[in-house]
Design a protein around this motif. Structure first.
Motif, mmCIF file in Angstrom:
data_model
loop_
_atom_site.group_PDB
_atom_site.id
_atom_site.type_symbol
_atom_site.label_atom_id
_atom_site.label_comp_id
_atom_site.label_asym_id
_atom_site.label_seq_id
_atom_site.Cartn_x
_atom_site.Cartn_y
_atom_site.Cartn_z
ATOM 1 N N GLN A 23 0.827 -1.219 0.000
ATOM 2 C CA GLN A 23 0.000 0.000 0.000
ATOM 3 C C GLN A 23 0.856 1.262 0.000
ATOM 4 O O GLN A 23 0.384 2.338 -0.361
ATOM 5 N N ALA A 24 2.124 1.146 0.375
ATOM 6 C CA ALA A 24 3.018 2.319 0.407
ATOM 7 C C ALA A 24 4.245 2.095 -0.479
ATOM 8 O O ALA A 24 5.285 2.722 -0.269
ATOM 9 N N ALA A 63 10.024 2.614 -2.499
ATOM 10 C CA ALA A 63 9.924 3.986 -3.027
ATOM 11 C C ALA A 63 10.519 5.009 -2.062
ATOM 12 O O ALA A 63 10.191 6.188 -2.131
ATOM 13 N N GLY A 64 11.377 4.552 -1.161
ATOM 14 C CA GLY A 64 12.095 5.506 -0.311
ATOM 15 C C GLY A 64 11.768 5.350 1.163
ATOM 16 O O GLY A 64 10.963 4.489 1.551
ATOM 17 N N ALA A 65 12.412 6.186 1.962
ATOM 18 C CA ALA A 65 12.030 6.270 3.370
ATOM 19 C C ALA A 65 10.572 6.727 3.415
ATOM 20 O O ALA A 65 10.084 7.371 2.481
ATOM 21 N N ILE A 67 7.854 8.912 3.811
ATOM 22 C CA ILE A 67 7.769 10.383 3.875
ATOM 23 C C ILE A 67 6.739 10.814 4.921
ATOM 24 O O ILE A 67 6.947 11.786 5.654
ATOM 25 N N LYS A 68 5.636 10.042 4.991
ATOM 26 C CA LYS A 68 4.571 10.429 5.931
ATOM 27 C C LYS A 68 5.048 10.304 7.384
ATOM 28 O O LYS A 68 4.667 11.096 8.237
ATOM 29 N N GLY A 107 15.215 6.957 -3.511
ATOM 30 C CA GLY A 107 15.601 7.481 -2.202
ATOM 31 C C GLY A 107 16.201 6.367 -1.353
ATOM 32 O O GLY A 107 17.120 5.663 -1.769
ATOM 33 N N GLY A 108 15.621 6.190 -0.159
ATOM 34 C CA GLY A 108 16.097 5.138 0.739
ATOM 35 C C GLY A 108 16.024 3.746 0.108
ATOM 36 O O GLY A 108 16.781 2.848 0.507
ATOM 37 N N PRO A 130 15.436 11.051 -5.396
ATOM 38 C CA PRO A 130 14.588 12.218 -5.635
ATOM 39 C C PRO A 130 14.424 13.140 -4.423
ATOM 40 O O PRO A 130 13.588 14.045 -4.452
ATOM 41 N N GLU A 131 15.233 12.928 -3.365
ATOM 42 C CA GLU A 131 15.026 13.684 -2.119
ATOM 43 C C GLU A 131 15.058 15.188 -2.335
ATOM 44 O O GLU A 131 14.377 15.937 -1.634
ATOM 45 N N PRO A 138 19.710 12.786 0.104
ATOM 46 C CA PRO A 138 19.760 11.411 0.608
ATOM 47 C C PRO A 138 20.329 11.376 2.027
ATOM 48 O O PRO A 138 21.264 12.121 2.333
ATOM 49 N N GLY A 139 19.763 10.511 2.870
ATOM 50 C CA GLY A 139 20.201 10.471 4.269
ATOM 51 C C GLY A 139 20.553 9.076 4.759
ATOM 52 O O GLY A 139 20.846 8.882 5.925
HETATM 53 N N1 CAA Z 1 6.732 7.309 1.665
HETATM 54 C C1 CAA Z 1 5.460 7.139 2.042
HETATM 55 N N2 CAA Z 1 4.482 6.736 1.195
HETATM 56 C C2 CAA Z 1 4.822 6.523 -0.085
HETATM 57 C C3 CAA Z 1 6.140 6.699 -0.550
HETATM 58 C C4 CAA Z 1 7.125 7.098 0.390
HETATM 59 N N3 CAA Z 1 8.417 7.244 0.055
HETATM 60 N N4 CAA Z 1 6.166 6.426 -1.883
HETATM 61 C C5 CAA Z 1 4.915 6.084 -2.230
HETATM 62 N N5 CAA Z 1 4.096 6.141 -1.147
HETATM 63 C C6 CAA Z 1 2.654 5.870 -1.094
HETATM 64 C C7 CAA Z 1 1.865 6.983 -1.726
HETATM 65 O O1 CAA Z 1 1.673 8.041 -0.834
HETATM 66 C C8 CAA Z 1 0.587 6.252 -2.055
HETATM 67 O O2 CAA Z 1 -0.189 6.138 -0.884
HETATM 68 P P1 CAA Z 1 -1.773 6.573 -0.895
HETATM 69 O O3 CAA Z 1 -2.393 5.592 -1.863
HETATM 70 O O4 CAA Z 1 -2.172 6.379 0.521
HETATM 71 O O5 CAA Z 1 -1.809 7.961 -1.402
HETATM 72 C C9 CAA Z 1 1.055 4.863 -2.433
HETATM 73 O O6 CAA Z 1 2.354 4.728 -1.871
HETATM 74 C C10 CAA Z 1 1.177 4.651 -3.928
HETATM 75 O O7 CAA Z 1 1.980 5.701 -4.454
HETATM 76 P P2 CAA Z 1 1.548 6.600 -5.703
HETATM 77 O O8 CAA Z 1 0.066 6.723 -5.761
HETATM 78 O O9 CAA Z 1 2.339 7.870 -5.631
HETATM 79 O O10 CAA Z 1 2.044 5.669 -6.902
HETATM 80 P P3 CAA Z 1 2.487 6.117 -8.373
HETATM 81 O O11 CAA Z 1 2.638 4.862 -9.148
HETATM 82 O O12 CAA Z 1 1.570 7.171 -8.885
HETATM 83 O O13 CAA Z 1 3.926 6.818 -8.187
HETATM 84 C C11 CAA Z 1 6.183 6.988 -7.328
HETATM 85 C C12 CAA Z 1 5.031 6.053 -7.798
HETATM 86 C C13 CAA Z 1 6.717 7.786 -8.512
HETATM 87 C C14 CAA Z 1 7.258 6.061 -6.788
HETATM 88 C C15 CAA Z 1 5.660 7.958 -6.234
HETATM 89 O O14 CAA Z 1 4.967 7.198 -5.257
HETATM 90 C C16 CAA Z 1 6.742 8.732 -5.528
HETATM 91 O O15 CAA Z 1 7.253 9.687 -6.098
HETATM 92 N N6 CAA Z 1 7.084 8.331 -4.288
HETATM 93 C C17 CAA Z 1 8.055 9.039 -3.470
HETATM 94 C C18 CAA Z 1 9.477 8.811 -3.954
HETATM 95 C C19 CAA Z 1 10.440 9.595 -3.076
HETATM 96 O O16 CAA Z 1 10.428 10.802 -3.055
HETATM 97 N N7 CAA Z 1 11.318 8.867 -2.361
HETATM 98 C C20 CAA Z 1 12.291 9.467 -1.470
HETATM 99 C C21 CAA Z 1 11.786 9.441 -0.056
HETATM 100 S S1 CAA Z 1 12.784 10.372 1.061
HETATM 101 C C22 CAA Z 1 14.075 9.369 1.411
HETATM 102 O O17 CAA Z 1 14.141 8.231 0.985
HETATM 103 C C23 CAA Z 1 15.136 9.974 2.298
HETATM 104 C C24 CAA Z 1 16.375 9.168 2.418
HETATM 105 O O18 CAA Z 1 17.392 9.430 1.837
HETATM 106 C C25 CAA Z 1 16.416 8.013 3.279
#
Ligand code: CAA
Length: 257
Positions: A23-24, A63-65, A67-68, A107-108, A130-131, A138-139
């Protein structure tokens, strides 16, 4: 053992961890980090496990750490928790770990894959940091490991623009060891892991340790470290067995001693 965010299985001598928050898109939250470390503790303690495979779903490795989970943390909280420090335990495991990546490794997710010893990618894999688009960087080691793996120019471009890289470019750039058809990903990763697990376990661990030194020390110190470890291998029964088997034109029977 009960897990909420991962599925943990044993396939012969291979330990398999499947990230399971569909779901995430397998976003990496604190529960998942704790469970991954718990599963790795079990596999590391089990002499019957010779290699570990980490995978996700066809749509997303991760898809990363999460975010929520992170969005409203304050600086004092994130500093006091030493947020993400638990990932060092994942990165510093002694048994070999393969990341089998299909779909998004962002990301993560990309950083977790890079903590493994190598990545096997499905043709549909997409890597990215994509951070920057979230107002951070990136962290979990991305600025360091990506730079070491693909070089400064591409790491800089990826981290500053947040653009994704497909599997073919990732292989060409040295981020992944091999690209396989998406439907074959898990089979190929398990076959590779089984091949590693069939080798002498102490020799595999020493080889991993030696390659990892290359990231930490100068060439001459690294070569010296390698030579000392190479010498130490002659204290194992498996060196005697491996070389005897070659001379006797038969398959070796390693005893992990
Ligand atoms: N954290 C929390 N929830 C996430 C998530 C994340 N990183 N990536 C996706 N989700 C959730 C979405 O919020 C969504 O939940 P809801 O249905 O409750 O809204 C569900 O997963 C499905 O995602 P999408 O509807 O966005 O799916 P999509 O196919 O349209 O897009 C995607 C896919 C391009 C991967 C898009 O989800 C996205 O851009 N995700 C975030 C990617 C990101 O920015 N990652 C970096 C995180 S920060 C990090 O990782 C810091 C570090 O260095 C450790």
């Amino acid at each position: 053992m009960d897990y909420e965010t991962i599925i943990v299985e044993t396939r012969g001598k291979v330990g398999l961890i499947t990230l399971n928050r569909p779901q995430a898109l397998n976003a990496l939250n604190a529960t998942l980090l704790g469970e991954v470390n718990r599963a790795l503790d079990v596999f590391e303690a089990d002499r019957g496990i010779g290699c570990i495979v980490v995978t996700g779903s066809e749509k997303a490795f991760a898809a990363g750490a999460d975010i929520k989970e992170m969005a409203n943390l304050t600086y004092p909280q994130i500093y006091a928790d030493d947020h993400f420090a638990g990932w060092d335990r994942v990165a510093n495991r002694r048994k070999p770990m393969i990341a089998a990546v299909a779909g998004f490794a962002l990301g993560g997710g990309c950083e977790f894959a890079m903590m493994c010893d190598f990545i096997i990618a499905a043709e549909n894999a997409k890597f990215g940091q994509p951070e920057i688009k979230l107002g951070v960087m990136p962290g979990m080691g991305g600025t360091q490991r990506l730079t070491r793996l693909i070089g400064r120019a591409k790491a800089m471009e990826m981290c500053l623009t947040g653009r994704m890289m497909g599997a073919e470019e990732a292989e060409r750039s040295g981020l992944v060891a091999r690209v396989v058809p998406t439907a074959e990903l898990l089979n190929e990763a398990l076959k590779t892991a089984e091949a590693i697990a069939s080798m002498s376990q102490p020799i595999v661990m020493m080889t991993k340790e030696s390659i990892n030194r290359a990231d930490e020390v100068s060439l001459s110190e690294g070569v010296r470290f390698e030579r000392r470890v190479f010498h130490a291998m002659f204290a194992t029964a498996d060196q005697k067995e491996g070389m005897a088997a070659f001379v006797e034109k038969r398959a070796p029977r390693f005893s992990d001693r």
